[in-house]
Design an enzyme around this catalytic site. Structure first.
Site, mmCIF file in Angstrom:
data_model
loop_
_atom_site.group_PDB
_atom_site.id
_atom_site.type_symbol
_atom_site.label_atom_id
_atom_site.label_comp_id
_atom_site.label_asym_id
_atom_site.label_seq_id
_atom_site.Cartn_x
_atom_site.Cartn_y
_atom_site.Cartn_z
ATOM 1 N N ARG A 34 7.167 -6.674 -11.806
ATOM 2 C CA ARG A 34 7.442 -5.229 -11.723
ATOM 3 C C ARG A 34 8.566 -4.996 -10.734
ATOM 4 N NH1 ARG A 34 4.148 0.240 -10.029
ATOM 5 N NH2 ARG A 34 4.211 1.199 -12.103
ATOM 6 N N ASN A 40 9.346 4.253 0.484
ATOM 7 C CA ASN A 40 9.330 3.274 1.584
ATOM 8 C C ASN A 40 10.725 2.967 2.126
ATOM 9 O OD1 ASN A 40 6.532 2.886 1.894
ATOM 10 N ND2 ASN A 40 6.500 1.521 0.098
ATOM 11 N N GLY A 61 0.194 5.926 -15.318
ATOM 12 C CA GLY A 61 -0.553 5.831 -14.071
ATOM 13 C C GLY A 61 -1.562 6.937 -13.936
ATOM 14 N N ARG A 62 -1.138 8.062 -13.354
ATOM 15 C CA ARG A 62 -2.081 9.136 -13.050
ATOM 16 C C ARG A 62 -2.818 9.656 -14.281
ATOM 17 N NH1 ARG A 62 -0.326 12.291 -7.790
ATOM 18 N NH2 ARG A 62 -0.042 10.475 -6.473
ATOM 19 N N ASN A 94 8.894 -0.949 -5.380
ATOM 20 C CA ASN A 94 8.422 0.108 -4.477
ATOM 21 C C ASN A 94 8.504 -0.182 -2.986
ATOM 22 O OD1 ASN A 94 7.949 1.509 -6.793
ATOM 23 N ND2 ASN A 94 5.729 1.239 -6.787
ATOM 24 N N HIS A 153 4.309 -8.108 -7.918
ATOM 25 C CA HIS A 153 4.783 -6.808 -7.445
ATOM 26 C C HIS A 153 6.111 -7.010 -6.697
ATOM 27 C CE1 HIS A 153 5.040 -2.814 -6.056
ATOM 28 N NE2 HIS A 153 3.802 -2.587 -5.663
ATOM 29 N N THR A 211 -2.988 2.275 -6.753
ATOM 30 C CA THR A 211 -3.729 2.091 -5.507
ATOM 31 C C THR A 211 -4.780 3.192 -5.354
ATOM 32 O OG1 THR A 211 -1.956 0.918 -4.376
ATOM 33 C CG2 THR A 211 -3.478 2.146 -2.996
#
Ligand code: 8OZ
Length: 359
Positions: free
Chosen positions: A226, A234, A317-318, A177, A174, A25
């Site tokens: 996923r 969350n 990811g990052r 998460n 999705h 995101t």
């Protein structure tokens, strides 16, 4: 014995390597949920990934949970995404769009007519989101009715169709998460007494119906799912993740999907990294398709996961945010650009399309 840098078959696609770009995101879409004009550059810069999974993209106005996240439900959004997919293809890449519904992780100010968020049960998350004025606690949700579930499934179908029209190579559902599908899966958020609640075989029903709906549009090998069994981001909990996700994975096996993508570790994870990887290792033994892992992997750890047969691909990811040419850097073992945390979310080119590649 495969390595990170060998091709992997995904349905009819031979993906160039096993270094996937995880959904990330970036909150750079406009107020109407149209992706940034820079997004085509951002994604095509990263086209050397074996597979790109886009940032989470809401299927409908009710699926939106944060300011400036993109959607795939309006003409303008489809038009923008078609340009992005085309740019990635021109750069030799393959890209799946991640279909997202946030469920209870939203705020009335983000929803049509200031509606309450929807969820399996009316249980507010102890979580924050990001709205026009900054950070805010999520709003109290309302439980989806049977007709509300049917409408949500129709929204998944429409979004899946829009993603196909936009030219994507596939879609990722999705179910991780702490968003809507994950809220149905786990006991801490699903206290329904109808056929969608109670025993695990009921709690996976919404996931199964979502997959079946998306498969009305896409071939099975062009659909991934996923999950995040041990992530409590969350405000997520489950009485027995081993049971819940074993039942979910065994059901998913029946569809012949392209891949299963498992978040093993995130900043907010229940228990230890070892417990997360052990549960993932068990799910790997159940899954009969391409298995993708994510969370805490660097180059050597990713290489070891592939070599040991723990995974068929690793989603980064990052590291991909700061290194558009990540597969090459991992293969050469060169230094990685450092991520600037201040530019992960929002803003323009800085920290989005500005990271350098190796000369
Ligand atoms: C879509 C997200 C996820 O899957 O965790 C997300 C949303 C907001 C911030 C970070 C990540």
């Amino acid at each position: 014995m495969a390595t990170l840098f060998e091709p992997v078959q995904l349905g009819s696609f031979v993906l160039a390597n096993r270094v996937f770009m995880a959904p990330l995101t970036r909150t750079r879409a406009d107020a109407e949920g149209v992706p940034s004009a820079l997004a085509a550059t951002y994604y095509s810069q990263r086209a050397s990934a074996g597979l790109i999974v886009t940032e989470a993209t809401q299927i409908s106005p009710m699926g939106k949970g944060y300011s400036n996240t993109p959607g795939i439900h309006s003409r303008a959004q489809v038009q923008a995404w078609s340009h992005i997919a085309e740019s990635v293809h021109k750069s030799g890449g393959r890209i799946f769009l991640q279909l997202w519904h946030v469920g209870r992780i939203s705020h009335t100010s983000l929803l049509p007519n200031n509606a309450q968020p929807v969820a399996p049960s009316a249980i507010r998350a102890n979580a924050d989101t990001h709205i026009a004025t900054g950070s805010a606690e999520v709003s109290e949700p309302v439980a989806l009715s049977a007709s509300g579930i049917k409408q949500t499934l129709a929204d998944y179908r429409s979004a899946a169709s829009n993603a196909k029209e936009a030219g994507f190579d596939g879609v990722e559902i999705h179910a991780a998460n702490g968003y809507l599908i994950d809220q149905f899966l786990r006991t801490g958020t699903n206290q329904r007494t109808d056929e969608y609640g109670g025993v695990a075989s009921n709690r996976i029903r919404f996931l199964a119906e979502t997959v079946e709906t998306v498969l009305e549009v896409w071939g099975s090998r062009q659909v991934g799912v996923r999950i995040s069994p041990t992530v409590d981001f969350n405000d997520m909990t489950d009485a027995n993740p081993l049971e819940t996700f074993s039942v979910a994975v065994e059901k998913l096996n029946s569809y012949g999907l392209g891949y299963l993508h498992v978040v093993e570790q995130a900043q907010d994870s229940i228990g230890s990294a070892e417990e997360a990887v052990n549960l993932s290792a068990h799910l790997r033994t159940l899954w009969n398709g391409v298995y993708v892992v994510n969370g805490g992997y660097d180059g050597p750890k990713g290489e070891e996961a592939i070599r040991a047969g723990h995974a068929d691909a690793v989603a980064y990811g990052r590291a991909f945010l700061a290194n558009p040419d990540l597969p090459r850097r991992l293969q050469l073992g060169t230094a990685l650009n450092e991520l600037d945390p201040a530019t992960i979310y929002g803003g323009g080119a800085a920290g989005y399309t500005s990271y350098p590649t190796l000369s």
